[in-house]
Each structure stands twice: as C-alpha cells, then as structure tokens.
Enzyme design. Structure first.
Site, PDB file in Angstrom:
ATOM      1  N   GLY A  19       0.805  -1.224   0.000  1.00  0.00           N
ATOM      2  CA  GLY A  19       0.000   0.000   0.000  1.00  0.00           C
ATOM      3  C   GLY A  19       0.831   1.263   0.000  1.00  0.00           C
ATOM      4  N   ILE A  20       0.370   2.233   0.782  1.00  0.00           N
ATOM      5  CA  ILE A  20       1.009   3.552   0.776  1.00  0.00           C
ATOM      6  C   ILE A  20       2.433   3.465   1.332  1.00  0.00           C
ATOM      7  CG2 ILE A  20       0.820   5.912   1.637  1.00  0.00           C
ATOM      8  CD1 ILE A  20      -2.207   5.546   1.811  1.00  0.00           C
ATOM      9  N   VAL A  64       5.041  -2.198  15.804  1.00  0.00           N
ATOM     10  CA  VAL A  64       5.293  -0.833  16.287  1.00  0.00           C
ATOM     11  C   VAL A  64       4.693  -0.561  17.663  1.00  0.00           C
ATOM     12  CG1 VAL A  64       5.550   0.189  13.979  1.00  0.00           C
ATOM     13  CG2 VAL A  64       3.276   0.126  15.038  1.00  0.00           C
ATOM     14  N   TYR A 158     -10.552   5.460  14.909  1.00  0.00           N
ATOM     15  CA  TYR A 158      -9.535   5.835  13.918  1.00  0.00           C
ATOM     16  C   TYR A 158      -9.316   7.349  13.889  1.00  0.00           C
ATOM     17  CZ  TYR A 158      -7.130   6.417   9.491  1.00  0.00           C
ATOM     18  OH  TYR A 158      -6.222   6.775   8.537  1.00  0.00           O
ATOM     19  N   LEU A 190      -8.605  10.155   1.334  1.00  0.00           N
ATOM     20  CA  LEU A 190      -8.926   8.762   0.986  1.00  0.00           C
ATOM     21  C   LEU A 190      -8.112   8.347  -0.243  1.00  0.00           C
ATOM     22  CD1 LEU A 190     -10.887   6.504   1.926  1.00  0.00           C
ATOM     23  CD2 LEU A 190     -12.403   7.239   0.074  1.00  0.00           C
TER      24      LEU A 190
END
Ligand code: NAD
Length: 254
Positions: A19-20, A64, A158, A190
C-alpha cells in the site's frame, strides 16, 4: 533512475509491506535514501522492488506497538547503515476497519487502534531518538489523515487516533527542535491503496462523495503523496516543523 535529493540519508518506513507505505519506501529509495522497510508482515516484495531499481533497502520485522520491537528496529537500522535520518510513522490500522456508530465499537477494537496508530508512532519516535540526537538532525514524519479535519463519522477510534497523531506531532516538534529534529504530519485523503480497494466499505457512494468534495475532483493514488513526503524528508523543509500538511486534492482546507 535514482535521484540524489536524499543521497546519504537513511530512512525507516513502518508499514512498508504494501500500500502507501511500500510507495513511500520506493519513493525515498528512488530519491537516493537507503531505506529500512519495517512491518509486522513480510516486506520482501518492497525490498526486492527497490533493489531491482538499483536502490538500497533492507527489511525488518516490527510490531510498532511494542517498545522492545521498535527499539530492535532502530538498533538494526544503526547496525546496518550507521544512522537514522528519517522516520516515516506510516504503520496503522485503517483499511481493515468496518464503518460503524461509535457506540458499537468494542473496547478491544478501540484499544488495538490506539495501540498501533498512537502508541506505535510514539514508540518508534522514541526508538530513533538516540541516533537522531547524536546526529543533531532528523526528520520524523507522522502519518495522520484528512478525517481529523473533517470529523468523519463512523470511525471514531480511527479519527481520534489520527487526531492524537496531529497533537503529538506539535508537542514533539517543540521538544525536539533544540536537537535539530523536525517533526511533521502528513495527512492523506482517501487513497486507493490495495487494501482500501479490497474493503467494500469504501466503494460506491462513500468514495464518490469523497471525490466530489475535492477541489481537484479525482481518485487519489499513493503516488499523489510522494512529492510531499520527499519534501518533508529533505533539507528543503528544514525550517518547517510541527505542521500538518493535508494532501487530498483540496477536500480539507485549513
Ligand atoms: P494498509 O492497511 O494497507 O497498510 C498498513 C500497513 O501497516 C500494513 O502493511 C500493515 O501490515 C502494517 N501494520 C499494521 N499494524 C502494524 C504493527 N503493529 N506493526 C507494524 N506494522 C503494522 O494501509 P494504507 O491504506 O496503505 O495506509 C497507510 C497509512 O496511511 C496508515 O497509517 C493509514 O491510517 C494512513 N491513511 C490511509 C488512507 C487511505 O485512504 N488509504 C487515508 C489516510 C491515512
């Protein structure tokens, strides 16, 4: 082709498996940085893609949300590459979440989102601190979300977690400025990452309405974030700290 805007720089990207985050890792490497790709799942594909383009990268497993694991990640980076100049706190829980009224969010789900999105960013920032302090230089880029500025409904855990990331960035920037460490937030709108596209909650009208709210009314792709990421990672932004830069085609303006 490898560019040199980030030559000699060493970066850690968390959530780099796909993904990103994978896009961030590839972009930093394409700009000359050596990248430690970190994730709770395998980063082999990202590392291989970078190496194929003659970039420099290695992979490491990290959770993390664990102090010990974040510290091991930072230690690996220093032992492999000798320094840490850039941390991209990208690992997060988002694309797997279902949209629901806040009173239906279980306490366990709330805690999990906070543990990764908020505590995770804190643990990783703390873990890279000794190396950055030693260098009297560093760039911490925390990833938030445009949802914070819009108050998007049905995702309270979130949105709250990313709001905490914006607040943490500001306070951290003040504490770390004297050490030459810049801390900024990159807040994407988004974005069509693989996992987002596979979650039906974000298809149809939700996506269409989001796109329609933008001044530049088109779908957003991970690559749309990369120019801003490189800017925040490079010396070009050395007098910018504590800021939240929204990249979303002009849906949020603040
Ligand atoms: P994604 O779910 O595809 O990727 C998140 C990555 O984080 C995954 O590779 C996952 O394995 C990793 N991860 C999760 N928990 C972890 C942990 N405990 N330790 C280490 N790694 C962990 O998400 P994405 O769409 O690529 O988004 C990346 C970041 O951008 C996230 O922080 C997300 O909140 C943020 N963001 C995404 C969008 C969007 O529309 N996609 C919009 C705004 C912000």
């Amino acid at each position: 082709m490898i560019q040199s805007r980030l030559a000699e720089r060493v970066a850690i990207v968390t959530g780099a498996a796909q993904g990103i985050g994978a896009e961030y890792a590839k972009t930093l490497a394409a700009n000359g940085a050596t990248v430690l790709c970190a994730d709770i799942t395998s980063v082999a594909e990202t590392v291989a893609a970078i190496k194929e383009l003659k970039g420099h990268a290695e992979g490491v497993h990290v959770d993390v949300s664990s102090r010990q694991s974040a510290e091991e990640m930072a230690k690996s980076c220093v032992s492999l590459f000798g320094r840490i100049d850039i941390l991209v706190n990208n690992a997060g829980i988002f694309t797997s979440l279902a949209l629901k009224p806040f009173f239906e969010i279980s306490s366990d789900e709330w805690d999990k989102v906070m543990a990764v999105n908020v505590k995770g960013s804190f643990e990783c920032a703390r873990a890279v601190l000794p190396a950055m302090k030693k260098q009297s230089y560093g760039k911490i880029i925390n990833i938030a979300s445009g949802t914070v500025f819009k108050g998007v409904p049905m995702l309270l855990h979130y949105v709250s977690s990313k709001g905490a990331v914006v607040a943490m960035t500001r306070a951290m920037a003040r504490e770390l400025g004297p050490h030459g460490i810049r801390v900024n937030t990159l807040a994407p709108g988004l974005t069509s990452s693989e996992n987002l596209l596979s979650n039906p909650a974000w298809a149809g009208d939700v996506s269409k309405n989001n796109i329609a709210s933008r001044a530049i009314a088109r779908e957003m792709h991970p690559g749309d974030l990369c120019g801003t990421l490189v800017y925040l990672a490079s010396t070009e932004s050395d007098f910018v700290t504590g800021q939240a830069l929204v990249v979303d085609g002009g849906s949020v303006m603040h």
